[in-house]
Scaffold this motif. Structure first.
Motif, PDB file in Angstrom:
ATOM      1  N   LEU A 119       9.327   2.014   7.176  1.00  0.00           N
ATOM      2  CA  LEU A 119       8.722   2.813   6.122  1.00  0.00           C
ATOM      3  C   LEU A 119       7.387   2.222   5.694  1.00  0.00           C
ATOM      4  CD1 LEU A 119       9.375   5.222   4.045  1.00  0.00           C
ATOM      5  CD2 LEU A 119       9.537   3.329   2.434  1.00  0.00           C
ATOM      6  N   ASP A 120       6.383   3.091   5.569  1.00  0.00           N
ATOM      7  CA  ASP A 120       5.089   2.662   5.057  1.00  0.00           C
ATOM      8  C   ASP A 120       4.889   3.128   3.617  1.00  0.00           C
ATOM      9  OD1 ASP A 120       2.292   1.638   5.375  1.00  0.00           O
ATOM     10  OD2 ASP A 120       1.847   3.747   5.000  1.00  0.00           O
ATOM     11  N   ALA A 121       5.272   4.372   3.311  1.00  0.00           N
ATOM     12  CA  ALA A 121       5.075   4.898   1.969  1.00  0.00           C
ATOM     13  C   ALA A 121       5.952   6.129   1.782  1.00  0.00           C
ATOM     14  CB  ALA A 121       3.613   5.258   1.731  1.00  0.00           C
ATOM     15  N   ALA A 122       6.208   6.465   0.513  1.00  0.00           N
ATOM     16  CA  ALA A 122       7.067   7.616   0.239  1.00  0.00           C
ATOM     17  C   ALA A 122       6.681   8.261  -1.084  1.00  0.00           C
ATOM     18  CB  ALA A 122       8.530   7.191   0.199  1.00  0.00           C
TER      19      ALA A 122
ATOM     20  N   ARG B 243       6.306   8.481   5.008  1.00  0.00           N
ATOM     21  CA  ARG B 243       5.389   8.086   6.062  1.00  0.00           C
ATOM     22  C   ARG B 243       5.914   6.805   6.707  1.00  0.00           C
ATOM     23  NH1 ARG B 243       0.427   4.992   6.944  1.00  0.00           N
ATOM     24  NH2 ARG B 243      -1.087   6.242   8.130  1.00  0.00           N
ATOM     25  N   TYR B 244       6.116   6.854   8.028  1.00  0.00           N
ATOM     26  CA  TYR B 244       6.631   5.711   8.773  1.00  0.00           C
ATOM     27  C   TYR B 244       5.559   5.197   9.729  1.00  0.00           C
ATOM     28  CZ  TYR B 244      11.127   7.588   7.205  1.00  0.00           C
ATOM     29  OH  TYR B 244      12.155   8.073   6.443  1.00  0.00           O
ATOM     30  N   LYS B 245       5.566   3.889   9.939  1.00  0.00           N
ATOM     31  CA  LYS B 245       4.592   3.248  10.816  1.00  0.00           C
ATOM     32  C   LYS B 245       5.327   2.503  11.921  1.00  0.00           C
ATOM     33  CE  LYS B 245       2.138   0.137   8.781  1.00  0.00           C
ATOM     34  NZ  LYS B 245       1.117  -0.480   7.885  1.00  0.00           N
ATOM     35  N   GLY B 246       4.816   2.601  13.148  1.00  0.00           N
ATOM     36  CA  GLY B 246       5.438   1.908  14.280  1.00  0.00           C
ATOM     37  C   GLY B 246       5.457   0.400  14.078  1.00  0.00           C
TER      38      GLY B 246
ATOM     39  N   PRO C 207      -1.271   4.320  -0.654  1.00  0.00           N
ATOM     40  CA  PRO C 207      -1.407   5.166   0.555  1.00  0.00           C
ATOM     41  C   PRO C 207      -1.916   6.575   0.271  1.00  0.00           C
ATOM     42  CG  PRO C 207       0.822   4.271   0.290  1.00  0.00           C
ATOM     43  CD  PRO C 207       0.132   4.137  -1.014  1.00  0.00           C
ATOM     44  N   ARG C 208      -2.398   6.825  -0.942  1.00  0.00           N
ATOM     45  CA  ARG C 208      -2.818   8.168  -1.327  1.00  0.00           C
ATOM     46  C   ARG C 208      -3.805   8.765  -0.339  1.00  0.00           C
ATOM     47  NH1 ARG C 208      -6.916   9.814  -5.410  1.00  0.00           N
ATOM     48  NH2 ARG C 208      -7.409   7.601  -5.517  1.00  0.00           N
ATOM     49  N   LEU C 209      -4.804   7.995   0.072  1.00  0.00           N
ATOM     50  CA  LEU C 209      -5.823   8.524   0.988  1.00  0.00           C
ATOM     51  C   LEU C 209      -5.263   8.805   2.374  1.00  0.00           C
ATOM     52  CD1 LEU C 209      -8.901   6.322  -0.021  1.00  0.00           C
ATOM     53  CD2 LEU C 209      -8.326   8.645  -0.745  1.00  0.00           C
ATOM     54  N   ASP C 210      -4.276   7.995   2.806  1.00  0.00           N
ATOM     55  CA  ASP C 210      -3.635   8.262   4.102  1.00  0.00           C
ATOM     56  C   ASP C 210      -2.953   9.630   4.080  1.00  0.00           C
ATOM     57  OD1 ASP C 210      -4.337   5.804   5.259  1.00  0.00           O
ATOM     58  OD2 ASP C 210      -2.634   4.799   4.319  1.00  0.00           O
ATOM     59  N   PHE C 211      -2.205   9.913   3.007  1.00  0.00           N
ATOM     60  CA  PHE C 211      -1.524  11.204   2.896  1.00  0.00           C
ATOM     61  C   PHE C 211      -2.538  12.346   2.880  1.00  0.00           C
ATOM     62  CE2 PHE C 211       2.053   8.616   1.632  1.00  0.00           C
ATOM     63  CZ  PHE C 211       3.164   9.364   1.964  1.00  0.00           C
TER      64      PHE C 211
ATOM     65  N   PRO D 131      -2.968  17.654   6.668  1.00  0.00           N
ATOM     66  CA  PRO D 131      -3.373  18.871   7.389  1.00  0.00           C
ATOM     67  C   PRO D 131      -3.116  18.804   8.895  1.00  0.00           C
ATOM     68  CG  PRO D 131      -5.093  18.153   5.873  1.00  0.00           C
ATOM     69  CD  PRO D 131      -4.102  17.039   5.957  1.00  0.00           C
ATOM     70  N   TYR D 132      -2.876  17.602   9.428  1.00  0.00           N
ATOM     71  CA  TYR D 132      -2.671  17.450  10.870  1.00  0.00           C
ATOM     72  C   TYR D 132      -1.206  17.233  11.240  1.00  0.00           C
ATOM     73  CZ  TYR D 132      -7.739  16.963  10.986  1.00  0.00           C
ATOM     74  OH  TYR D 132      -9.089  17.196  10.861  1.00  0.00           O
TER      75      TYR D 132
END
Length: 421
Positions: A23-26, A119-122, A187-191, A196-197
């Protein structure tokens, strides 16, 4: 489908990372929050545990989990709706940075969506780790309530091309609006950049891309065709005008209503005459706990009542599901001339009758009507309608809204002995 004995989702398991990811963020949204439940969330997110059990012996694990999620977990809830815990736990203070209260627009509206966006990260160490998302829409709040609920969990992949259904949608604008209120959510900017993608998987049995519908003062949480041949409504709470509004989507079709017996009892036979009504089986509502809570837990002794929200319509061979947070009430759905007051979140899915039609759900939930062994049984009308609404309900809502909409200043004053406040 939604067979109660087979198709079950474990809340804790749905929060766990896919294999090869962490997990990276939720982000979560909920009308109400139970602090004991929220304490279990970091453990589930970081260590793959379920949400059940006593966390009093997990203090070190919880401290580590919360430190990992510092500024990376944000729960939006309606202000004033944190349930009073049965017992105080010093660990509750760790949760404060994760919580973000939302004030509804008026006294008779509610911030009512029930979502998770994870949001999950490898885990493989690379310059650009793989990213996955998971979207969960539920009909339950962030509590250990034991009612029957429905949920959909979708995996999402980032692609180079934009998701045409999502670009410019009210759903994305709504998420952006929430995130703009939280400067401390790293992580706001990552979301904002990636949403959109995102391309979501299509669940088994359906054949079109999922669509997220956010209902509020300017938008409806429902998307139904007109002149349906069948309409199935599942809602624990009902209002007369909302049922009339829903009836208009199938004026000449078959209409089925699934609700709580006490809620149906508030209507006259005439008011329900347009619907074939089913109530939760009392044997299910009063079922034995089955070990789902200790005798001193907040859940102990509570019934397994209905809390699911689902509207299924069939027009010809096409079937449309709207599943999520919205009850069959004015505040949640609005009507033909007035948009809803609440903020609600629904997921629209569609497919063919042979795979996801209303008849399949009725068979799974009711079975043989005469045997009355299903999750629902045919509703037996009362001799007269029973009004269960307290006369002071509206006054209480007005007072509560004034309280949560006020600016408070609290001062702690040290007593003379300098030992107490």
């Amino acid at each position: 489908m939604l067979a109660p004995d087979n198709n079950r989702l474990d809340y804790g398991e749905q929060l766990q990372a896919p294999e090869g990811y962490e997990l990276d963020a939720a982000i979560a949204t909920s009308y109400s929050v139970d602090l004991d439940t929220l304490l279990a969330v970091p453990i589930a997110l970081c260590f793959g545990n379920t949400l059940e059990g006593d966390l009093r012996g997990e203090k070190l694990a919880l401290l580590e989990a919360v430190s990992r999620l510092n500024k990376r977990l944000k729960v939006f809830y309606q202000k004033g709706n944190i349930a009073q815990p049965a017992t105080f736990n010093q660990l509750f203070t760790l949760l404060e940075p994760c919580l973000h209260p939302v004030i509804p627009s008026e006294a008779f509206s509610s911030f009512h969506p029930k979502l998770w966006l994870l949001r999950y990260k490898g885990v493989e160490k690379t310059t650009k780790p793989a990213i996955k998302y998971r979207f969960i829409t539920l009909s339950r709040n962030l509590t250990m309530d034991r009612s029957w609920d429905v949920a959909v969990s979708l995996e999402g992949d980032l692609k180079k091309t934009r998701n045409k259904e999502a670009v410019g949608s009210h759903w994305l604008l709504w998420v952006k609006g929430l995130l703009k209120e939280t400067n401390d959510f790293e992580p706001r900017l990552d979301f904002l950049r990636e949403l959109p993608y995102l391309h979501w998987e299509i669940p088994a049995g359906f054949d079109t891309s999922p669509e997220v519908l956010i209902g509020d003062g300017g938008h409806s949480p429902l998307s139904l065709p007109s002149s349906n041949h069948q309409l199935l409504v599942v809602s624990p709470f009902l209002s007369k005008t909302a049922l009339e509004y829903l009836q208009s989507f199938a004026p000449n079709g078959e209409r089925y209503l699934f609700s709580r017996a006490e809620e149906l009892n508030a209507f006259s036979d005439e008011e329900l005459s347009a619907w074939k009504c089913f109530a939760m089986n009392e044997n299910m509502v009063d079922a034995d706990t089955g070990g789902l809570g200790t005798d001193d837990s907040p859940e102990a002794g509570k019934p397994y009542n209905l809390h699911a929200k689902l509207i299924v319509s069939r027009k010809g061979s096409r079937v449309y599901w709207n599943i999520g947070s919205a009850n069959a009430t004015n505040a949640a759905l609005g009507n033909a001339s007035k948009l809803p007051r609440n903020t609600e979140a629904m997921l629209k899915l569609s497919g063919v009758r042979s795979k996801i039609g209303p008849d399949i759900l009725i068979e799974q939930w009711v079975g043989n009507e005469e045997e009355e062994k299903g999750l629902f049984v045919k509703y037996k009308p009362q001799s007269e309608a029973v009004n269960t609404k307290h006369s002071a309900t509206n006054q209480i809502r007005m007072i509560a809204f004034q309280l949560i909409n006020s600016d408070w200043q609290q001062n702690a004053i040290l007593t003379v002995d300098e030992n107490k406040y």
